[in-house]
Design an enzyme around this catalytic site. Sequence first.
Site, PDB file in Angstrom:
ATOM      1  N   CYS A   2      27.886  42.370  42.170  1.00  0.00           N
ATOM      2  CA  CYS A   2      26.734  43.164  42.583  1.00  0.00           C
ATOM      3  C   CYS A   2      27.205  44.387  43.361  1.00  0.00           C
ATOM      4  O   CYS A   2      28.089  44.304  44.211  1.00  0.00           O
ATOM      5  CB  CYS A   2      25.737  42.394  43.433  1.00  0.00           C
ATOM      6  SG  CYS A   2      25.025  40.983  42.603  1.00  0.00           S
ATOM      7  N   ARG A  27      31.186  45.921  39.298  1.00  0.00           N
ATOM      8  CA  ARG A  27      30.950  44.766  40.167  1.00  0.00           C
ATOM      9  C   ARG A  27      29.908  43.808  39.580  1.00  0.00           C
ATOM     10  O   ARG A  27      29.758  42.676  40.041  1.00  0.00           O
ATOM     11  CB  ARG A  27      30.485  45.232  41.548  1.00  0.00           C
ATOM     12  CG  ARG A  27      31.482  46.123  42.265  1.00  0.00           C
ATOM     13  CD  ARG A  27      30.932  46.562  43.597  1.00  0.00           C
ATOM     14  NE  ARG A  27      30.810  45.438  44.498  1.00  0.00           N
ATOM     15  CZ  ARG A  27      31.746  45.060  45.353  1.00  0.00           C
ATOM     16  NH1 ARG A  27      32.876  45.720  45.432  1.00  0.00           N
ATOM     17  NH2 ARG A  27      31.560  44.023  46.132  1.00  0.00           N
ATOM     18  N   TRP A  74      24.988  41.062  39.140  1.00  0.00           N
ATOM     19  CA  TRP A  74      25.678  39.995  38.393  1.00  0.00           C
ATOM     20  C   TRP A  74      24.927  38.730  38.762  1.00  0.00           C
ATOM     21  O   TRP A  74      24.971  38.290  39.912  1.00  0.00           O
ATOM     22  CB  TRP A  74      27.144  39.927  38.808  1.00  0.00           C
ATOM     23  CG  TRP A  74      27.959  38.982  37.988  1.00  0.00           C
ATOM     24  CD1 TRP A  74      28.592  39.257  36.810  1.00  0.00           C
ATOM     25  CD2 TRP A  74      28.259  37.605  38.285  1.00  0.00           C
ATOM     26  NE1 TRP A  74      29.250  38.135  36.355  1.00  0.00           N
ATOM     27  CE2 TRP A  74      29.072  37.114  37.237  1.00  0.00           C
ATOM     28  CE3 TRP A  74      27.911  36.746  39.326  1.00  0.00           C
ATOM     29  CZ2 TRP A  74      29.535  35.810  37.208  1.00  0.00           C
ATOM     30  CZ3 TRP A  74      28.381  35.443  39.293  1.00  0.00           C
ATOM     31  CH2 TRP A  74      29.194  34.990  38.235  1.00  0.00           C
ATOM     32  N   ASN A 100      23.802  41.564  47.993  1.00  0.00           N
ATOM     33  CA  ASN A 100      24.974  41.001  47.320  1.00  0.00           C
ATOM     34  C   ASN A 100      25.374  39.768  48.118  1.00  0.00           C
ATOM     35  O   ASN A 100      25.540  39.859  49.333  1.00  0.00           O
ATOM     36  CB  ASN A 100      26.099  42.057  47.334  1.00  0.00           C
ATOM     37  CG  ASN A 100      27.395  41.538  46.756  1.00  0.00           C
ATOM     38  OD1 ASN A 100      27.416  40.524  46.060  1.00  0.00           O
ATOM     39  ND2 ASN A 100      28.479  42.238  47.033  1.00  0.00           N
ATOM     40  N   GLY A 101      25.496  38.616  47.459  1.00  0.00           N
ATOM     41  CA  GLY A 101      25.858  37.389  48.179  1.00  0.00           C
ATOM     42  C   GLY A 101      24.937  36.260  47.768  1.00  0.00           C
ATOM     43  O   GLY A 101      24.251  36.351  46.748  1.00  0.00           O
ATOM     44  N   GLU A 483      49.179  34.462  31.970  1.00  0.00           N
ATOM     45  CA  GLU A 483      48.491  35.724  32.222  1.00  0.00           C
ATOM     46  C   GLU A 483      48.162  36.441  30.905  1.00  0.00           C
ATOM     47  O   GLU A 483      47.092  37.027  30.760  1.00  0.00           O
ATOM     48  CB  GLU A 483      49.343  36.597  33.154  1.00  0.00           C
ATOM     49  CG  GLU A 483      48.852  38.023  33.350  1.00  0.00           C
ATOM     50  CD  GLU A 483      47.452  38.142  33.941  1.00  0.00           C
ATOM     51  OE1 GLU A 483      46.866  37.133  34.378  1.00  0.00           O
ATOM     52  OE2 GLU A 483      46.921  39.269  33.940  1.00  0.00           O
ATOM     53  N   LYS A 487      44.394  37.391  29.786  1.00  0.00           N
ATOM     54  CA  LYS A 487      43.972  38.766  29.507  1.00  0.00           C
ATOM     55  C   LYS A 487      43.304  38.824  28.144  1.00  0.00           C
ATOM     56  O   LYS A 487      42.274  39.460  27.980  1.00  0.00           O
ATOM     57  CB  LYS A 487      45.205  39.665  29.561  1.00  0.00           C
ATOM     58  CG  LYS A 487      44.978  41.050  30.065  1.00  0.00           C
ATOM     59  CD  LYS A 487      45.075  41.218  31.565  1.00  0.00           C
ATOM     60  CE  LYS A 487      44.177  40.326  32.350  1.00  0.00           C
ATOM     61  NZ  LYS A 487      44.405  40.334  33.761  1.00  0.00           N
ATOM     62  N   GLU A 490      39.831  37.054  28.193  1.00  0.00           N
ATOM     63  CA  GLU A 490      38.913  37.744  29.101  1.00  0.00           C
ATOM     64  C   GLU A 490      38.256  38.966  28.455  1.00  0.00           C
ATOM     65  O   GLU A 490      37.069  39.190  28.611  1.00  0.00           O
ATOM     66  CB  GLU A 490      39.728  38.170  30.325  1.00  0.00           C
ATOM     67  CG  GLU A 490      38.965  38.731  31.472  1.00  0.00           C
ATOM     68  CD  GLU A 490      39.870  39.025  32.669  1.00  0.00           C
ATOM     69  OE1 GLU A 490      39.352  39.119  33.768  1.00  0.00           O
ATOM     70  OE2 GLU A 490      41.099  39.166  32.503  1.00  0.00           O
ATOM     71  N   HIS A 506      54.991  18.060  22.777  1.00  0.00           N
ATOM     72  CA  HIS A 506      54.337  16.893  23.373  1.00  0.00           C
ATOM     73  C   HIS A 506      52.832  16.875  23.101  1.00  0.00           C
ATOM     74  O   HIS A 506      52.099  16.154  23.750  1.00  0.00           O
ATOM     75  CB  HIS A 506      54.608  16.849  24.882  1.00  0.00           C
ATOM     76  CG  HIS A 506      56.055  16.657  25.212  1.00  0.00           C
ATOM     77  ND1 HIS A 506      56.724  15.483  24.940  1.00  0.00           N
ATOM     78  CD2 HIS A 506      56.978  17.503  25.735  1.00  0.00           C
ATOM     79  CE1 HIS A 506      58.000  15.610  25.314  1.00  0.00           C
ATOM     80  NE2 HIS A 506      58.174  16.830  25.787  1.00  0.00           N
ATOM     81  N   LYS A 603      33.948  42.116  38.604  1.00  0.00           N
ATOM     82  CA  LYS A 603      35.259  42.394  39.190  1.00  0.00           C
ATOM     83  C   LYS A 603      35.545  41.547  40.431  1.00  0.00           C
ATOM     84  O   LYS A 603      36.587  40.938  40.537  1.00  0.00           O
ATOM     85  CB  LYS A 603      35.350  43.886  39.520  1.00  0.00           C
ATOM     86  CG  LYS A 603      36.701  44.333  40.053  1.00  0.00           C
ATOM     87  CD  LYS A 603      37.730  44.383  38.969  1.00  0.00           C
ATOM     88  CE  LYS A 603      39.067  44.897  39.447  1.00  0.00           C
ATOM     89  NZ  LYS A 603      40.147  44.521  38.523  1.00  0.00           N
TER      90      LYS A 603
END
Length: 608
Positions: A2, A27, A74, A100-101, A483, A487, A490, A506, A603
């Site tokens: 947000c 955000r 968001w 925001n929160g 990573e 990426k 995502e 395995h 983000k």
Amino acid sequence: MCGIVAYIGPKDATPFLLEGLQRLEYRGYDSAGVAVSGRTGGLKTRKVKGRVADLAAAVPARFKGTTGIGHTRWATHGVPSDANAHPHLDNAERIAVVHNGIIENADELRAKLTADGAVFLSETDTEVLAHLIAAHATEGTDLEDAVRAALGKVVGTYGIAVLDAEQPDRIVVARNGSPIVLGVGEKEMFVASDVSALVRYTRQVVHLEDGELATVRADGFRTFTEDARTTHRQPSTVDWEIDSYDTAGYEHFLLKEIHEQPGSVERTLSGRLDERFATAHLGGLNLDARELREIRRVKILGCGSAYYAGEMGAQLIEELSRIPAHSEPASEFRYRNPVIEADTLYVAVSQSGETYDTLAAVQEIKRKGGRVLGVVNTVGSAIARECDGGIYLHAGPEISVASTKAFTSTVVAFALLALHFGRIHDLSPADGRRIVAGLKALPGQIREILENDGQIAELAAEYAKCEGMMFIGRVRGFPVAREGAQKLKEISYVHAEAYPASELKHGPLALINPELPTVALVPDDELLDKNLTTLGEIKARSGRVLAIAHRTPETKLADHCVLVPKSEPELDPLLLNIPLQLFAYHAAVALGRDVDKPRNLAKSVTVE
Ligand code: AGP
């Protein structure tokens, strides 16, 4: 997570609000809204499901006011919709709030406010704030007193901006766990969740502390605590460049940030390498050599890519200093009642410095008397302030949701920390010099890899058609594989799984077929033969292999190969990771994805 903006001054607020929201859109980007008020009072609001561009299209030319607030969302409580978009208003449409929160006791407050006659129009936790503030904004009450009284009843995290149609000469803002920055202009004031929305208008900023509020007027601001004690805050000057917030001719922020890495790595290293003693100087650690010698273990905490960077960091620390080191997701650590040891050094990793899980882990460690260092990009952020010392990355603002340059700079910062530890322990001067030289060569080597963008783009477009991908690496290569897979999924939404190359036989070898290609990290190190054996096992099952390597494996072991320059073995993972960033980027472009704003993500994850 947000974005919030606000303006008060002689001009029309709307253009700033819309531009500021566009800059904060990384955000959160599922809905957006604005509210403005003129000198004569009254509120105009517009909010829409969708992007800031959709909001801008919905705002009519007559939508003007000299005081305004805005929000890009968001979703946490309630689906993305016009009704759930901020600002939220009380029923008299006098108070407008952006937030925001998370308000943890929202259900309880909602029940009480409903019993008192409030009618709720959204599913959000934020709407309780609008009704609660309105309930305290009785005749003759200053808006700041109404906000303070309301926040006294709230449990949770917030960054808020509040507009009162009956007091349009002020905006009241408050911070508790979610950032709020004031921007000081010439007879005008700005507010935002972060400086990226402000730098075009002013470089003079004030970061509010948790538990702090401010009344912002066109001619200045006053900061105070929840119990009405005045605090004295002087503006500081932002030193990030304005063009850091533009794509500078690149098609996306992500591509720009990948290409910025030679420079961002140089900044992370700048002034920290000591060739004479073959070590690193890290002034912000706040630990002398004697204290560092007493450390028996290092525990690294972060989320997502910050956690994977921590895994690379842990290997660097163990290899160079022989101090046992381990990385763990901060989001898991904080919930498992961790044992905090006096001789363990805890290191929190965060690009944004806002990630709630990482912040909560730091607070838990500190509450139990542990010592925490931060490896953080955003100066003055909540995590940086909470730590006992640390290393700033100086990577510059990272706008794209997927982390690239901050990831690389984090690993470089860990290499510096490992070198520093190592030289206090048993790392020889010769090995120290080897690492110093390796670090100095990195920016040039990254440049060399970036020049290979064309080959990687072609391969990515081809491999993007597959149903999923396997990423494998051994020991130093495994965090690189993790990573790389992160990426890819995502930003391209292609399913990707990372495995230690040694573990393939395995279980996951059963998945291998021509539709599930493998990206294999094949450095020319002491494990090269083992890696080649694994490639042979994949090829024997008709698997396709894309090798990221220092030299081309025999053709029958890899279908394609991207070559990277060789560094010191301990630093090789840094370079092996760069082609995987480009690979994910080009795969996402080939699939037509929204590269900088991937679906469902944001983000800074400032919620649990
Ligand atoms: C990285 O590409 C991701 N967007 C995500 O995993 C991120 O690294 C994580 O949320 C942690 O963020 P931070 O570094 O700001 O704490």
